[in-house]
Write an enzyme that holds these catalytic residues in place. Structure first.
Site, short mmCIF file in Angstrom:
data_model
loop_
_atom_site.label_atom_id
_atom_site.label_comp_id
_atom_site.label_asym_id
_atom_site.label_seq_id
_atom_site.Cartn_x
_atom_site.Cartn_y
_atom_site.Cartn_z
N HIS A 7 -0.38 5.55 7.04
CA HIS A 7 0.02 5.55 5.63
C HIS A 7 0.32 6.97 5.17
O HIS A 7 -0.24 7.92 5.72
CB HIS A 7 -1.08 4.93 4.76
CG HIS A 7 -1.06 3.44 4.78
ND1 HIS A 7 -1.63 2.69 5.78
CD2 HIS A 7 -0.52 2.56 3.92
CE1 HIS A 7 -1.45 1.41 5.54
NE2 HIS A 7 -0.77 1.29 4.41
N SER B 156 0.80 -1.23 0.00
CA SER B 156 0.00 0.00 0.00
C SER B 156 0.82 1.28 0.00
O SER B 156 0.32 2.32 -0.40
CB SER B 156 -0.91 0.01 1.22
OG SER B 156 -0.15 -0.14 2.40
C1 LIG Z 1 9.10 -4.03 12.66
C2 LIG Z 1 7.75 -3.91 12.06
C3 LIG Z 1 6.75 -3.09 12.83
C4 LIG Z 1 7.19 -1.70 13.13
C5 LIG Z 1 6.18 -0.66 12.87
C6 LIG Z 1 6.74 0.52 12.12
C7 LIG Z 1 7.18 0.13 10.77
C8 LIG Z 1 6.97 1.16 9.70
C9 LIG Z 1 6.83 0.50 8.38
C10 LIG Z 1 5.45 0.39 7.92
C11 LIG Z 1 5.29 -0.69 6.93
C12 LIG Z 1 3.91 -0.77 6.40
C13 LIG Z 1 3.77 -1.70 5.25
C14 LIG Z 1 2.37 -2.15 5.06
C15 LIG Z 1 1.66 -1.45 3.98
C16 LIG Z 1 0.30 -2.06 3.70
O1 LIG Z 1 0.05 -2.67 2.69
O2 LIG Z 1 -0.60 -1.89 4.71
C17 LIG Z 1 -1.88 -2.41 4.63
C18 LIG Z 1 -2.85 -1.70 3.98
C19 LIG Z 1 -4.13 -2.16 3.92
C20 LIG Z 1 -4.44 -3.36 4.53
N1 LIG Z 1 -5.74 -3.83 4.48
O3 LIG Z 1 -6.02 -4.88 5.10
O4 LIG Z 1 -6.58 -3.21 3.82
C21 LIG Z 1 -3.47 -4.07 5.20
C22 LIG Z 1 -2.18 -3.59 5.24
#
Ligand SMILES: CCCCCCCCCCCCCCCC(=O)Oc1ccc([N+](=O)[O-])cc1
Length: 259
Positions: free
Chosen positions: A241, A37
């Protein structure tokens, strides 16, 4: 003019036209945008279709295609993990692909569950959730990323590949309406750093360029004066996001500089 002369001038014209076409094709960047995303543009609005992938006209892949005339195949999809990229997004890659971008790994690490624990569960549960996620990132994620990056390289042998990372979420010590302590904000920022460290290393191993978005987002975290990331929001999956400005001023210039 003899028939032979007419034919040979026709041949010259056809050859010249073919030459022009080939030159024009070679000049057109064939760009494939992969990942989750953060690349599809969930939360940035102006979605290009009604699919749950949430591909946004304001996401950096589309901004790049608009600005350069690159031919974009927009494959990135909300919620994608490494297996989703491997099984569902790589079919369009070919030896004609010249540019690839990707963000992936956050969902494998359990991003949504970590956020839920930190927002609702207090410091102790937040610390445990981040520690578990970081352990996964350091032990299991490298192999998952290697599989994706190797598949990209074998399917698109001539492409420049840019791997983009993730921003730190929180400004520490900022005045903020979100009920997350500075301690928990620090845990989450540490999680993002751990994720970026591993992604950068695996990208380098694959011979790809890593584009670090953390500098661009510095001063624009949640709890800063001008955040480029959503805090907890509705719909809930748009929480944490990049906003349209985060795409345009954080991800897009960082991608341009790395490409
Ligand atoms: C060590 C990991 C956890 C630490 C938290 C902070 C990390 C920051 C990095 C964020 C990474 C986010 C990637 C995910 C992006 C993504 O696709 O999110 C989603 C968006 C939408 C949905 N959904 O279900 O609709 C699910 C997930």
């Amino acid at each position: 003019m003899s028939v032979r002369a007419v034919l040979s001038s026709l041949t010259l014209v056809v050859v010249a036209l073919l030459g022009l076409t080939t030159a024009a094709d070679a000049a057109t960047v064939s760009y494939v945008a992969l990942g989750d995303s953060y690349s599809s543009g969930l939360c940035a609005g102006s979605y290009l279709d009604s699919s749950s992938c949430k591909r946004s006209a304001r996401a950096y892949p589309k901004l790049y295609a608009n600005a350069t005339g690159a031919a974009l195949s927009f494959q990135a999809c909300s919620g994608a993990k490494t297996t989703d990229v491997l099984n569902g997004q790589l079919g369009v890659l070919s030896s004609a692909t010249t540019l690839v971008s990707i963000t992936v790994g956050g969902n494998d690490a359990g991003f949504a569950g970590v956020m839920e624990n930190c927002v609702l569960g207090g410091e102790s549960r937040c610390r445990t959730a981040v520690t578990t996620a970081v352990d996964f990132v350091e032990t299991t994620l490298p192999g998952l990323l290697d599989r994706v990056y190797s598949a990209i390289r074998s399917k698109a042998p001539h492409a420049a590949v840019v791997v983009l990372g993730y921003p730190r979420f929180y400004k520490i010590g900022g005045s903020c309406s979100v009920g997350l302590s500075d301690t928990s904000r620090g845990y989450l920022n540490g999680g993002a750093d751990a994720l970026d460290t591993v992604i950068e290393k695996e990208a380098a191993n694959a011979g790809f360029t890593f584009a670090d978005v953390r500098p661009a987002f510095t001063g624009h975290e949640i709890c800063s004066g001008s955040p480029w990331l959503n805090s907890v929001t509705w719909p809930i999956d748009e929480s944490y996001h990049p906003t349209a400005t985060g795409q345009a001023s954080g991800y897009y210039p960082t991608f341009i500089a790395a490409r």
